[in-house]
Design a protein around this motif. Structure first.
Motif, mmCIF file in Angstrom:
data_model
loop_
_atom_site.group_PDB
_atom_site.id
_atom_site.type_symbol
_atom_site.label_atom_id
_atom_site.label_comp_id
_atom_site.label_asym_id
_atom_site.label_seq_id
_atom_site.Cartn_x
_atom_site.Cartn_y
_atom_site.Cartn_z
ATOM 1 N N GLY A 21 -5.275 1.771 -13.744
ATOM 2 C CA GLY A 21 -5.014 3.007 -14.485
ATOM 3 C C GLY A 21 -3.657 3.601 -14.164
ATOM 4 N N ARG A 22 -3.234 3.403 -12.920
ATOM 5 C CA ARG A 22 -2.064 4.139 -12.453
ATOM 6 C C ARG A 22 -0.830 3.260 -12.318
ATOM 7 N NH1 ARG A 22 -4.531 8.987 -10.686
ATOM 8 N NH2 ARG A 22 -5.266 9.767 -12.661
ATOM 9 N N THR A 23 -0.599 2.455 -13.365
ATOM 10 C CA THR A 23 0.664 1.732 -13.418
ATOM 11 C C THR A 23 1.785 2.783 -13.406
ATOM 12 O OG1 THR A 23 0.244 1.653 -15.792
ATOM 13 C CG2 THR A 23 -0.208 -0.352 -14.543
ATOM 14 N N ASP A 32 4.132 3.753 -15.116
ATOM 15 C CA ASP A 32 4.516 4.502 -16.325
ATOM 16 C C ASP A 32 3.794 5.847 -16.419
ATOM 17 O OD1 ASP A 32 2.280 2.826 -16.604
ATOM 18 O OD2 ASP A 32 2.424 2.744 -18.785
ATOM 19 N N TYR A 33 2.600 5.960 -15.806
ATOM 20 C CA TYR A 33 1.834 7.220 -15.873
ATOM 21 C C TYR A 33 2.653 8.378 -15.301
ATOM 22 C CZ TYR A 33 -2.168 10.377 -14.972
ATOM 23 O OH TYR A 33 -3.035 11.443 -14.923
ATOM 24 N N LEU A 34 3.207 8.155 -14.126
ATOM 25 C CA LEU A 34 3.964 9.253 -13.509
ATOM 26 C C LEU A 34 5.406 9.307 -14.001
ATOM 27 C CD1 LEU A 34 2.302 9.173 -10.018
ATOM 28 C CD2 LEU A 34 2.117 10.956 -11.747
ATOM 29 N N THR A 64 3.121 7.496 -6.523
ATOM 30 C CA THR A 64 1.721 7.893 -6.506
ATOM 31 C C THR A 64 1.714 9.422 -6.569
ATOM 32 O OG1 THR A 64 -0.370 7.703 -5.296
ATOM 33 C CG2 THR A 64 1.606 7.934 -3.965
ATOM 34 N N HIS A 65 0.556 10.019 -6.806
ATOM 35 C CA HIS A 65 0.519 11.487 -6.845
ATOM 36 C C HIS A 65 -0.832 12.004 -6.356
ATOM 37 C CE1 HIS A 65 -2.017 11.056 -10.314
ATOM 38 N NE2 HIS A 65 -1.855 12.277 -10.783
ATOM 39 N N ALA A 66 -0.835 13.237 -5.899
ATOM 40 C CA ALA A 66 -2.090 13.835 -5.411
ATOM 41 C C ALA A 66 -2.119 15.302 -5.797
ATOM 42 C CB ALA A 66 -2.191 13.677 -3.901
ATOM 43 N N LEU A 67 -3.205 15.685 -6.476
ATOM 44 C CA LEU A 67 -3.288 17.047 -7.019
ATOM 45 C C LEU A 67 -4.349 17.904 -6.349
ATOM 46 C CD1 LEU A 67 -3.301 16.239 -10.862
ATOM 47 C CD2 LEU A 67 -1.343 16.677 -9.409
ATOM 48 N N THR A 68 -5.430 17.282 -5.901
ATOM 49 C CA THR A 68 -6.587 18.097 -5.515
ATOM 50 C C THR A 68 -6.706 18.244 -3.992
ATOM 51 O OG1 THR A 68 -8.002 16.152 -5.601
ATOM 52 C CG2 THR A 68 -7.942 17.513 -7.566
ATOM 53 N N PRO A 83 1.647 20.593 -8.961
ATOM 54 C CA PRO A 83 0.594 21.591 -9.068
ATOM 55 C C PRO A 83 -0.388 21.192 -10.139
ATOM 56 C CG PRO A 83 2.632 22.413 -10.016
ATOM 57 C CD PRO A 83 2.910 21.025 -9.545
ATOM 58 N N SER A 84 -1.636 21.463 -9.883
ATOM 59 C CA SER A 84 -2.645 21.141 -10.869
ATOM 60 C C SER A 84 -3.221 22.454 -11.383
ATOM 61 C CB SER A 84 -3.708 20.298 -10.192
ATOM 62 O OG SER A 84 -4.829 20.226 -10.982
ATOM 63 N N THR A 85 -3.992 22.378 -12.435
ATOM 64 C CA THR A 85 -4.552 23.597 -13.019
ATOM 65 C C THR A 85 -5.735 24.129 -12.205
ATOM 66 O OG1 THR A 85 -5.854 22.132 -14.362
ATOM 67 C CG2 THR A 85 -3.943 23.090 -15.409
ATOM 68 N N VAL A 86 -5.985 23.537 -11.052
ATOM 69 C CA VAL A 86 -7.215 23.899 -10.339
ATOM 70 C C VAL A 86 -6.997 24.881 -9.182
ATOM 71 C CG1 VAL A 86 -8.448 21.807 -10.938
ATOM 72 C CG2 VAL A 86 -7.048 21.837 -8.888
ATOM 73 N N ALA A 105 1.838 24.389 -15.048
ATOM 74 C CA ALA A 105 2.959 23.436 -15.085
ATOM 75 C C ALA A 105 2.659 22.210 -15.954
ATOM 76 C CB ALA A 105 3.327 23.001 -13.670
ATOM 77 N N TYR A 106 1.489 21.618 -15.786
ATOM 78 C CA TYR A 106 1.205 20.417 -16.567
ATOM 79 C C TYR A 106 1.179 20.709 -18.063
ATOM 80 C CZ TYR A 106 0.679 16.707 -13.209
ATOM 81 O OH TYR A 106 0.960 15.723 -12.290
ATOM 82 N N GLY A 107 0.578 21.846 -18.404
ATOM 83 C CA GLY A 107 0.455 22.184 -19.820
ATOM 84 C C GLY A 107 1.785 22.617 -20.419
ATOM 85 N N ALA A 113 3.971 17.754 -19.849
ATOM 86 C CA ALA A 113 3.761 16.516 -19.084
ATOM 87 C C ALA A 113 2.367 15.938 -19.330
ATOM 88 C CB ALA A 113 3.969 16.772 -17.594
ATOM 89 N N VAL A 114 1.366 16.821 -19.373
ATOM 90 C CA VAL A 114 -0.005 16.311 -19.483
ATOM 91 C C VAL A 114 -0.209 15.532 -20.791
ATOM 92 C CG1 VAL A 114 -1.044 18.392 -20.497
ATOM 93 C CG2 VAL A 114 -2.426 16.894 -19.060
ATOM 94 N N LEU A 115 0.507 15.924 -21.838
ATOM 95 C CA LEU A 115 0.331 15.226 -23.116
ATOM 96 C C LEU A 115 0.972 13.838 -23.074
ATOM 97 C CD1 LEU A 115 0.787 18.196 -25.599
ATOM 98 C CD2 LEU A 115 -1.318 17.127 -24.793
ATOM 99 N N HIS A 116 2.112 13.753 -22.398
ATOM 100 C CA HIS A 116 2.738 12.430 -22.278
ATOM 101 C C HIS A 116 1.874 11.506 -21.413
ATOM 102 C CE1 HIS A 116 6.351 13.475 -24.465
ATOM 103 N NE2 HIS A 116 6.227 14.674 -23.917
ATOM 104 N N MET A 117 1.256 12.091 -20.388
ATOM 105 C CA MET A 117 0.366 11.281 -19.547
ATOM 106 C C MET A 117 -0.878 10.882 -20.342
ATOM 107 S SD MET A 117 0.943 13.725 -16.326
ATOM 108 C CE MET A 117 0.455 12.872 -14.853
ATOM 109 N N ALA A 118 -1.379 11.804 -21.144
ATOM 110 C CA ALA A 118 -2.559 11.487 -21.954
ATOM 111 C C ALA A 118 -2.226 10.403 -22.987
ATOM 112 C CB ALA A 118 -3.081 12.744 -22.647
ATOM 113 N N HIS A 123 -13.460 10.731 -13.819
ATOM 114 C CA HIS A 123 -12.761 11.796 -13.095
ATOM 115 C C HIS A 123 -11.243 11.746 -13.050
ATOM 116 C CE1 HIS A 123 -16.381 13.640 -11.569
ATOM 117 N NE2 HIS A 123 -16.843 12.457 -11.272
ATOM 118 N N PHE A 124 -10.637 10.612 -13.407
ATOM 119 C CA PHE A 124 -9.219 10.486 -13.047
ATOM 120 C C PHE A 124 -8.326 11.519 -13.719
ATOM 121 C CE2 PHE A 124 -6.883 8.912 -16.652
ATOM 122 C CZ PHE A 124 -7.880 8.468 -17.493
ATOM 123 N N PHE A 125 -8.786 12.078 -14.825
ATOM 124 C CA PHE A 125 -7.942 13.067 -15.517
ATOM 125 C C PHE A 125 -8.492 14.474 -15.319
ATOM 126 C CE2 PHE A 125 -4.955 12.399 -19.407
ATOM 127 C CZ PHE A 125 -3.950 13.055 -18.721
ATOM 128 N N GLY A 126 -9.358 14.630 -14.324
ATOM 129 C CA GLY A 126 -9.929 15.941 -14.039
ATOM 130 C C GLY A 126 -11.435 15.930 -14.182
#
Ligand code: FDA
Ligand code: 4HP
Length: 497
Positions: free
Chosen positions: A100-102, A104-106, A154-158, A209-212, A289-291, A295-300, A455-458
């Motif tokens: 999932g996390r090739t 290109d995602y980030l 790699t990235h970590a949000l939570t 930063p994540s929306t959480v 920030a994501y919204g 960024a979140v739309l490009h990742m989606a 869960h990977f997208f929240g």
């Protein structure tokens, strides 16, 4: 420098080895360690594809005489987005969609954030341009740095899952959740942990930063965005138990190659240099920030393309099972396979709708349409476990009665060849296929895929709530109200008038 080869990626990992721990031991060299070398080679394979004449023009683009990975392209048109979508799909196909996390995602996350310099500059504390403390400029420069080096992130949000009833500041220790300890001339010192970073076999880690983030105050030590190398002093990745058990690819066709790993990330008083700080203390900016950067739309968009690849692979396996055991004449079997087809067509349509409905955002970036992407990210986690179950229902005992390659070559080889052959395939062909079906859905690798998709997208519950909040439902309420208020049918002009 621009697009890297696989060899250059591996050399980068050897030069700057991420600080990984597996089974109580430090991984000194992820390119040779038995539990990580195969995934390292698989990622290297992705980078190599960029130089394959068949894929070069899909996977890379030229700018100022240099070639870069297409995921770094700033899309200005719908064609750019379609082109990038083809890139995402090609990289996803390489692992049948099971990584999932090739990178290109980030990369697309960074691209969108880099163009939204004004967003990060609103943050109090963002200094003058050229000062090294201008957060927008830092974001842009970081994107350029990653693009030039074709780095893998790699990235970590939570935050750690200690107590979801409490805010980060209410934990038994204020630095369980990652927080800023103090500022220095050089940068900020951060301490604490983040719960999940998939693909820690990477050059850099992005803390975004994540929306959480739940904090009552406007300012918080837990609101931040930054990036550091995966071997920055004080950064430690505690990997989960590996699924790559060193088995032959015929036995573990996915786990032996595509175990992208998930790690718990510890920051033990890590210095983040000012030029790597993108956002600090501002809870509202962090949460949006994501919204707001898009960024979140490009990742989606990356996600929907990857899920198309994955669904195609699942459909291919489902139909191959049917062909192999001759079950295609049963209506319920046809109905089961048709569920894969419906899912695939829905995901393909959502990709097209997102690209067709794209519009430039306030930073001039052609941004895929939100509606279809929100639909995809809410729909796929629901349907994925069903697709897993369907593979199991179609394959039944075949997905577990699978002697290994060594068994096939052992004393019972002749009997295995006789009794486990298929109507249209040798035992070897049949077992290879069923092992793939097993690794997709039933092995520890397959079980993790099931959890990942949920869960990977929240959190799916909060994703659905977010969709409920942002989706404009009013026109439909209005239409129903108008219908209810209409007491008689509008009279058209009579035919004989
Ligand atoms: C395999 C895999 C791989 C990754 C990731 C997950 C998984 C499973 N993630 C993490 C992912 O972002 C995360 O799992 C989801 O956001 C959900 O958060 P938690 O796992 O913390 O669940 P959390 O602990 O928040 O939820 C657990 C349960 O409590 C409920 N709950 C908790 N709080 C709630 C609330 N406020 N309202 C309603 N219900 C609530 C949830 O609905 C759920 O049922 C990740 N992340 C990342 O940053 N980088 C990565 O690379 C990855 N990779
Ligand atoms: O947190 C978000 O708002 C979106 C998001 C979720 C998962 C992820 O990996 C990246 C962004």
């Amino acid at each position: 420098m621009g697009a890297r080869t696989g060899q250059q990626f591996l050399e980068g990992l050897r030069r700057n080895p991420p600080t990984l721990y597996i089974d109580g031991e430090r991984v000194e060299d992820a390119t040779t360690h038995p539990k990580t070398r195969n995934i390292a080679r698989s990622i290297a394979g992705l980078y190599d594809l960029q130089f394959d004449p068949q894929w070069r023009d899909v996977l890379t683009f030229e700018e100022n005489g240099e070639r870069y990975g297409t995921s770094f392209l700033v899309p200005r048109s719908k064609d750019d987005l379609r082109r990038r979508g083809d890139m995402h799909k090609a990289w996803a196909d390489y692992s049948l969609g099971f990584m999932g996390r090739t990178p290109d995602y980030l990369n697309v996350n960074l691209m969108a954030a880099a163009l939204a310099t004004d967003y990060f500059n609103q943050c109090e504390g963002s200094g003058e341009e050229g000062s090294g403390r201008n957060f927008g400029e830092n974001m842009r420069r970081y994107y350029e740095f990653v693009r030039e080096g074709d780095l893998c992130l790699t990235h970590a949000l939570t935050n750690p899952q200690v107590n979801r009833a409490k805010m980060a500041s209410e934990m038994p220790d204020p630095y369980i959740a990652l927080g800023v300890v103090r500022e220095t001339e050089e940068g900020v010192i951060v301490r604490g942990a983040r719960m999940m970073a998939t693909l820690p076999i990477a050059d850099e880690i992005l803390i975004f930063p994540s929306t959480v983030l739940k904090e009552n105050a406007d300012k918080s030590q837990y609101a931040m965005a930054f990036a550091v190398p995966t071997n920055a002093p004080g950064v430690y990745f505690q990997c989960r138990e590996p699924f790559d058990q060193g088995r032959d690819v015929e036995d573990h066709p996915l786990a032996s190659r595509f175990d992208e790993q998930d790690a718990f990330v510890i920051f033990d008083d890590v210095l983040v240099p000012w030029e790597r700080v993108f956002l600090l203390y501002d809870v509202k900016l962090a949460n949006q920030a994501y919204g707001r950067t898009g960024a979140v739309l490009h990742m989606a968009h990356q996600v929907v393309c990857g899920k198309i690849a994955k669904t195609e692979a699942l459909l291919g396996v489902a139909q191959s099972i049917v062909n192999t055991i001759g079950s295609g004449q049963f209506q319920h079997v046809q109905q089961k396979v048709s569920e894969f087809i419906v899912t695939l067509e829905i995901m393909k349509a959502l990709r097209v709708a997102a690209e067709e409905g794209a519009a430039p955002n306030e930073y001039g970036v052609m941004t895929p349409a939100r509606g279809p992407l929100d639909a995809a990210r809410n729909y796929y986690p629901q349907v994925y476990p069903k697709l897993n179950e369907l593979i199991q229902l179609l394959g039944a005992s075949g997905i577990i009665m699978m002697p290994t390659k060594a068994d096939r070559e052992g004393p019972l080889g002749a009997q295995i060849a006789k009794y486990l052959q298929a109507g249209n395939a040798s035992a070897e062909e049949r077992l290879k296929l069923f092992r793939l079906a097993w690794d997709m859905t039933l092995s520890s690798f397959g079980a993790r895929q099931n959890l990942y998709e949920k869960h990977f997208f929240g959190d799916p519950v909060r994703m659905a709530s977010a969709l409920y909040e942002v989706y404009n439902k009013e026109p439909y309420v209005e239409r129903v109200q108008q219908f209810l208020a209409r007491r008689s049918e509008p009279q058209g002009v009579a035919a004989d008038d």
